[in-house]
Design an enzyme around this catalytic site. Structure first.
Site, PDB file in Angstrom:
ATOM      1  N   SER A 126      57.481  35.621  35.743  1.00 33.76           N
ATOM      2  CA  SER A 126      56.576  36.255  36.711  1.00 33.76           C
ATOM      3  C   SER A 126      57.306  37.219  37.643  1.00 33.76           C
ATOM      4  O   SER A 126      58.476  37.023  37.972  1.00 33.76           O
ATOM      5  CB  SER A 126      55.921  35.148  37.555  1.00 33.76           C
ATOM      6  OG  SER A 126      55.313  35.677  38.703  1.00 33.76           O
ATOM      7  N   TYR A 150      53.250  42.610  38.285  1.00 35.20           N
ATOM      8  CA  TYR A 150      52.138  42.971  39.164  1.00 35.20           C
ATOM      9  C   TYR A 150      52.492  44.362  39.654  1.00 35.20           C
ATOM     10  O   TYR A 150      53.475  44.516  40.384  1.00 35.20           O
ATOM     11  CB  TYR A 150      52.062  42.027  40.365  1.00 35.20           C
ATOM     12  CG  TYR A 150      51.439  40.681  40.097  1.00 35.20           C
ATOM     13  CD1 TYR A 150      50.162  40.583  39.549  1.00 35.20           C
ATOM     14  CD2 TYR A 150      52.102  39.504  40.434  1.00 35.20           C
ATOM     15  CE1 TYR A 150      49.572  39.336  39.337  1.00 35.20           C
ATOM     16  CE2 TYR A 150      51.515  38.265  40.228  1.00 35.20           C
ATOM     17  CZ  TYR A 150      50.255  38.187  39.680  1.00 35.20           C
ATOM     18  OH  TYR A 150      49.668  36.970  39.464  1.00 35.20           O
ATOM     19  N   THR A 176      49.624  42.370  34.466  1.00 33.38           N
ATOM     20  CA  THR A 176      48.471  41.536  34.828  1.00 33.38           C
ATOM     21  C   THR A 176      47.417  42.410  35.495  1.00 33.38           C
ATOM     22  O   THR A 176      47.693  43.076  36.494  1.00 33.38           O
ATOM     23  CB  THR A 176      48.919  40.384  35.758  1.00 33.38           C
ATOM     24  OG1 THR A 176      49.842  39.577  35.038  1.00 33.38           O
ATOM     25  CG2 THR A 176      47.747  39.536  36.207  1.00 33.38           C
ATOM     26  N   LYS A 244      47.362  41.545  30.466  1.00 32.86           N
ATOM     27  CA  LYS A 244      46.967  40.137  30.668  1.00 32.86           C
ATOM     28  C   LYS A 244      45.776  40.068  31.617  1.00 32.86           C
ATOM     29  O   LYS A 244      45.835  40.618  32.716  1.00 32.86           O
ATOM     30  CB  LYS A 244      48.143  39.362  31.268  1.00 32.86           C
ATOM     31  CG  LYS A 244      47.807  37.933  31.669  1.00 32.86           C
ATOM     32  CD  LYS A 244      49.042  37.183  32.109  1.00 32.86           C
ATOM     33  CE  LYS A 244      48.748  35.749  32.471  1.00 32.86           C
ATOM     34  NZ  LYS A 244      48.174  35.588  33.804  1.00 32.86           N
ATOM     35  N   HIS A 268      43.224  33.910  34.375  1.00 34.43           N
ATOM     36  CA  HIS A 268      44.217  33.508  35.378  1.00 34.43           C
ATOM     37  C   HIS A 268      44.087  32.010  35.698  1.00 34.43           C
ATOM     38  O   HIS A 268      44.306  31.577  36.832  1.00 34.43           O
ATOM     39  CB  HIS A 268      44.027  34.342  36.648  1.00 34.43           C
ATOM     40  CG  HIS A 268      45.308  34.736  37.318  1.00 34.43           C
ATOM     41  ND1 HIS A 268      45.890  35.965  37.176  1.00 34.43           N
ATOM     42  CD2 HIS A 268      46.136  34.055  38.155  1.00 34.43           C
ATOM     43  CE1 HIS A 268      46.999  36.036  37.893  1.00 34.43           C
ATOM     44  NE2 HIS A 268      47.179  34.882  38.491  1.00 34.43           N
TER      45      HIS A 268
END
Ligand SMILES: Cc1cc2nc3c(=O)[nH]c(=O)nc-3n(C[C@H](O)[C@H](O)[C@H](O)COP(=O)(O)O)c2cc1C
Length: 373
Positions: A126, A150, A176, A244, A268
């Site tokens: 992440s 992100y 994402t 995603k 999510h």
């Protein structure tokens, strides 16, 4: 640099009755993790958005699908291996990006990365990993790793992050798309969770960049990102791009049109917009829309080997696990993640054997029926 957040964990309970019961299935880890983590941490990990309909649906939707086993097919040898983006993995079971692993176990993502490497599967790290990317890679240099981005408001920061993950050997960029803003997570509001102090949201710059400009302006996710920005990302990286959070055929068609290399069907884990479909229910529509042009993966609610089989029967190339990895970490660190992965791989092997599938390629739509329960 290692960030230890012991304050987020309770002490392991002493077991006066003797040795602990073995962990038999993924939900055993869930029950034990709940005992070990503080309420604030547990609620953050487990919680969904709003009333939690989608989070619950992610699990129950799998149970409306029944299996149609085929027998007398010589299943003395069953091979669970497959590929994603051309790389071999030992089974179609990989690790979704989840942030802040140090809240579950002191060396967080480093334990996760070692367990993933040992299991021969892909670990998607992440943007909000609590260990540095350099530490994660150096502790498990041989593991297959993708990086989840992100997209940040600061374009330069995105560019630096992407260059950094490329040079560290990450093999794909997972963008994402379902977090232009954070979902309504009532538990976290009630608990007054503060990302910066409780979860140690960290500076996303590399150690070198941080030293040259130490004043930290916390960067934030860019809510203005749209389809046209993909070409900019594609112009600054050679890595395959995976989106995603896609849930509809319209967005799946746009993804193909914009030349991305893959989609992870995901809501999510029910943490963003409540009352969207369960991931497994959205999968069929997305798979139909992409017409085999790119790989489709899914996450959300996978808890058993049968769930994995059902997702593959509906067209997923591979599934990803979110919370179960954090449960494994919270219970036993690296060993816990390894056990979670091994249990699921063994269950999937059993599911394949008992439905008559000798290879992942033999898993198809005829293996399931959707019940009207
Ligand atoms: C505690 C937690 C943190 C998460 N952090 C991220 C993240 O940093 N980036 C991301 O793309 N998804 C994140 N997710 C979503 C997961 O990648 C995944 O979509 C979801 O957990 C899958 O559902 P499951 O938990 O039922 O397996 C997070 C989920 C959880 C539970």
């Amino acid at each position: 640099m290692l960030v230890v957040t012991q304050m987020m964990r309770k002490k392991p309970p002493r077991n006066e009755a003797g040795p602990e019961m073995p962990f038999v299935c993924l939900t055993d880890f869930q029950a034990r993790a709940r005992e070990r983590l503080s309420k604030l941490t547990w609620d953050y990990i487990e919680g969904g958005a709003g009333e939690g309909f989608t989070q619950e649906d992610n699990i129950t939707a799998f149970k409306k699908i029944r299996l149609r086993p085929r027998y007398l097919k010589d299943v003395s040898e069953v091979d669970t291996r497959t590929t994603i983006q051309g790389e071999e993995i030992s089974a179609p079971i990989c690790i979704s990006p989840t942030g802040f692993h140090c809240i579950a176990w002191p060396d967080g993502e480093m334990s996760t990365a070692r367990a993933a490497q040992a299991a021969g599967i892909c670990y998607v790290t992440s943007t909000y990993a609590s260990c540095t990317l350099e530490d994660i890679v150096s502790t498990a240099p041989g593991g297959l790793r993708w990086f989840q981005l992100y997209v940040q408001r600061d374009r330069q920061l995105n560019r630096q992050l992407i260059q950094r993950v490329e040079s560290l050997g990450f093999k794909a960029l997972v963008i994402t798309v379902d977090v232009p803003i954070s979902g309504n997570r009532w538990h976290d509001v009630r608990n007054q969770l503060d990302l910066k102090t409780n979860l140690l949201l960290k500076d996303l710059r590399s150690p070198k960049e941080r030293n040259s400009m130490p004043s930290l302006q916390m960067s934030r996710i860019d809510p203005s990102i749209c389809w046209d920005d993909l070409s900019w990302l594609q112009s600054i990286t050679q890595l395959p791009i995976i989106l995603k959070g896609i849930l509809t055929k319209e967005d799946a068609e746009l993804a193909v049109k914009h030349n991305v290399q893959g989609i992870i069907v995901s809501n999510h884990g029910g943490r963003q917009l409540d009352e969207v479909p369960a991931s497994i229910d959205a999968l069929t529509e997305v798979v139909a829309a992409v017409k085999g042009k790119i790989e489709v993966y899914m996450d959300g609610g996978i808890r058993t080997g049968n769930d994995v089989l059902k997702a593959l029967a509906l067209g997923a190339k591979c599934i990803f696990l979110g919370r179960p990895i954090l449960w494994g970490l919270a219970c036993k660190g690296e060993r816990g993640v390894e056990e979670v992965l091994n249990i699921l791989k063994n269950e999937f092997h059993t599911s394949m054997t008992l439905t008559g599938c000798r290879s992942v390629a033999e898993i198809n739509r005829d293996l399931i029926q959707i019940s009207r329960l």
